[in-house]
Design an enzyme around this catalytic site. Structure first.
Site, PDB file in Angstrom:
ATOM      1  N   SER A 196     -22.059  76.318  13.132  1.00 32.71           N
ATOM      2  CA  SER A 196     -20.814  75.920  12.502  1.00 32.71           C
ATOM      3  C   SER A 196     -21.123  74.901  11.416  1.00 32.71           C
ATOM      4  O   SER A 196     -22.136  74.202  11.470  1.00 32.71           O
ATOM      5  CB  SER A 196     -19.881  75.332  13.557  1.00 32.71           C
ATOM      6  OG  SER A 196     -19.268  74.161  13.090  1.00 32.71           O
ATOM      7  N   LYS A 197     -20.222  74.810  10.419  1.00 31.48           N
ATOM      8  CA  LYS A 197     -20.516  73.841   9.356  1.00 31.48           C
ATOM      9  C   LYS A 197     -20.437  72.416   9.871  1.00 31.48           C
ATOM     10  O   LYS A 197     -20.885  71.496   9.215  1.00 31.48           O
ATOM     11  CB  LYS A 197     -19.641  74.055   8.119  1.00 31.48           C
ATOM     12  CG  LYS A 197     -18.172  74.178   8.352  1.00 31.48           C
ATOM     13  CD  LYS A 197     -17.479  74.481   7.019  1.00 31.48           C
ATOM     14  CE  LYS A 197     -16.118  75.087   7.260  1.00 31.48           C
ATOM     15  NZ  LYS A 197     -15.568  75.723   6.102  1.00 31.48           N
ATOM     16  N   ARG A 198     -19.896  72.251  11.079  1.00 29.91           N
ATOM     17  CA  ARG A 198     -19.864  70.904  11.655  1.00 29.91           C
ATOM     18  C   ARG A 198     -21.156  70.557  12.394  1.00 29.91           C
ATOM     19  O   ARG A 198     -21.412  69.404  12.691  1.00 29.91           O
ATOM     20  CB  ARG A 198     -18.659  70.749  12.582  1.00 29.91           C
ATOM     21  CG  ARG A 198     -17.376  70.457  11.817  1.00 29.91           C
ATOM     22  CD  ARG A 198     -16.153  70.655  12.686  1.00 29.91           C
ATOM     23  NE  ARG A 198     -15.991  72.044  13.073  1.00 29.91           N
ATOM     24  CZ  ARG A 198     -15.423  72.979  12.292  1.00 29.91           C
ATOM     25  NH1 ARG A 198     -14.961  72.641  11.104  1.00 29.91           N
ATOM     26  NH2 ARG A 198     -15.315  74.219  12.695  1.00 29.91           N
TER      27      ARG A 198
END
Ligand code: GLU
Ligand code: ZN
Length: 491
Positions: A259-261
């Protein structure tokens, strides 16, 4: 495929730090454009004022430059379809939304969020498709007047044709979507703001994009966009439906989608750790593509020469940090030494370097650089590998000290000092002989004998080749550090 008329686009939203998934998408589009002699369009999808930021926009441009992706059309370079920031194209979208409505391809939907939710729940309970049910497709003028009297503000909804949509995905082959799975969808908010669902295909049409290469997460929007495209063609706004290719998911730890997180997906992290752009790109290219079965390391030119989206593998790709580092290490080794020393420069000064700037010694740096070049995974590792040359005293590392300074280390160090005193200090080989002889005198193999010497001189148990390090540091400093270690051992 050689086709000068290929037009691809990279169209991120400026909503945070660029992440590796985004870079992979940019890379495949860019490589495809360069391979085909086509055009790489860079467009900024900043229609979401609440989430977009100017800082993030600047970062995107800076990241693309760092990676070496030149764009043929886009922000700062302009082009025939300018502007390339969607926030500057709002009038166009409004006009096109109006035309779609006038032609019957879109309509006002007055349903409130709670009404939609209620009907969705009921459809689910009855086992029917739960998407929008088409209620506002035909609204009489009386109903319309009634809704407006109630103060309802309509969104604009696109009318999906009641037909099956089939297309050939460049990566996945033939795909089919039946109408019950692709309901009518919103294209303009009640406040008049156009949505991604409208502006993205509209710009692809206006900018004459021929191939849309993007992540698999966007696959479900493709049948909607194809239908919208056909409507735009009918209105003379689009010329042809582009081809679509959906790039595989990137999986992170525990086989979960990266995830981009996730911290390991942040591009900035790789920059700060000293990945070379060419090393990172080589690695990211392997997330769904390969040059050949037996060649993992290649240059961006080799990739461009070979890249074809038809060769992209649809299966999820696994992100493997260890492999990324190993590939980067290879690219570090491929640099010529001068280039290597230049690329290390940021890590040899503040805020990374712990030594005083005036204690840095270019000749020593140039002498040690070739030994470092073959050993780094990322450039940031250079700082602690060479700090012993520029700090007045070696860095203190208690764990290394405890590990290396065993019973009898003082005796060994005394002998080593004696032997080193009479060694030839222009020859690393001679320094090695000296430590070897000291070890023999105490019944120690070279490995065991050199550990206390290394910690006394560099502060750490691991580092660059020891005898070259001693030679470059010089006799006087080396012997003084052994003395200091002896003093500490006897204290
Ligand atoms: N702005 C969209 C995104 O960043 C682009 C998606 C697309 O390539 O169509 O997700
Ligand atoms: Zn409705």
């Amino acid at each position: 495929m050689a086709n000068g008329s290929v037009r691809v686009r990279f169209c991120p939203s400026p909503t945070g730090n660029p992440h590796v998934g985004l870079v992979r998408t940019a890379l495949f589009n860019w490589a495809f454009a360069r391979h085909t002699g086509g055009t790489f369009v860079f467009r900024i999808e900043d229609t979401d004022a609440a989430r977009d930021s100017e800082e993030s926009y600047e970062q995107l441009l800076d990241s693309l430059r760092w990676l070496g992706f030149t764009w043929d059309e886009g922000p700062e370079v302009g082009g025939p379809h300018a502007p390339y920031r969607q926030s500057e194209r709002m009038d166009t979208y409004k006009e096109i939304a109006r035309k779609l409505q006038d032609a019957g391809h879109a309509y006002h939907c007055y349903c409130t969020a709670s009404e939609l939710e209620e009907r969705r729940d009921a459809a689910r309970a009855a086992g029917r498709p739960s998407g929008y049910d088409g209620k506002c497709r035909e609204v009489t003028s009386e109903q319309k007047a009634q809704y407006e009297a109630e103060g309802r503000e309509p969104i604009v909804r696109f009318r999906m044709p009641d037909e099956t949509i089939t297309f050939t995905d460049l990566v996945r082959g033939d795909l089919t979507f039946t109408p019950e799975n692709v309901p009518d969808y919103g294209i303009v908010r009640a406040n008049g703001a156009p949505l991604y669902t409208l502006v993205n295909p509209v710009d692809d049409a206006l900018m004459e994009i021929t191939h849309v290469l993007r992540g698999e997460d966007l696959l479900s929007s493709t049948p909607r966009q194809i239908a919208l495209y056909k409507a735009l063609m009918e209105l003379g706004i689009a010329k042809a439906v582009p081809q679509f290719g959906h790039l595989p998911y990137v999986m992170g730890e525990g086989n979960k989608k990266l995830s981009k997180r996730d911290p390991e997906s942040s591009l900035n992290l790789y920059r700060e750790r000293g990945f070379l752009p060419e090393g990172l790109l080589n690695y990211l290219s392997l997330l769904g593509w390969s040059l050949s079965a037996d060649k993992d390391i290649f240059t961006i030119e080799e990739m461009v020469a070979a890249f074809d989206v038809a060769d992209v593998n649809p299966n999820p790709a696994r992100f493997d940090l260890k492999k990324a580092e190993a590939i980067n290490a290879d690219h570090i080794r491929m640099l010529d030494v001068k280039e290597f020393t230049e690329r290390c420069a940021p890590w040899l000064k503040a805020p990374f370097a712990p030594w005083a700037p005036e204690d840095f010694d270019t000749a020593k740096w140039e002498a040690i650089a070739p030994h470092a070049q073959t050993r780094l995974k990322v450039l940031s590792e250079i700082t602690e590998n060479v700090d012993f040359l520029f700090l007045p005293e070696p860095a203190e590392d208690e764990a290394s000290w405890t590990k290396a300074m065993k019973e009898g280390s003082d005796a060994l160090l005394r002998t080593a000092k004696e032997k080193l005193e009479s060694a030839d200090w222009t020859s690393a080989e001679s320094l090695k002989e000296a430590v070897l002889a000291a070890g023999e005198a105490h019944g120690l193999k070279l490995g065991k004998a050199q550990a206390p010497v290394r910690v006394a001189v560099t502060g750490r148990t691991v580092g660059l080749p020891l005898f070259e390090s001693l030679e470059i540091l010089g006799k006087e400093k080396t012997l003084a550090r052994i003395d200091a270690a002896l003093a500490r051992l006897s204290a």
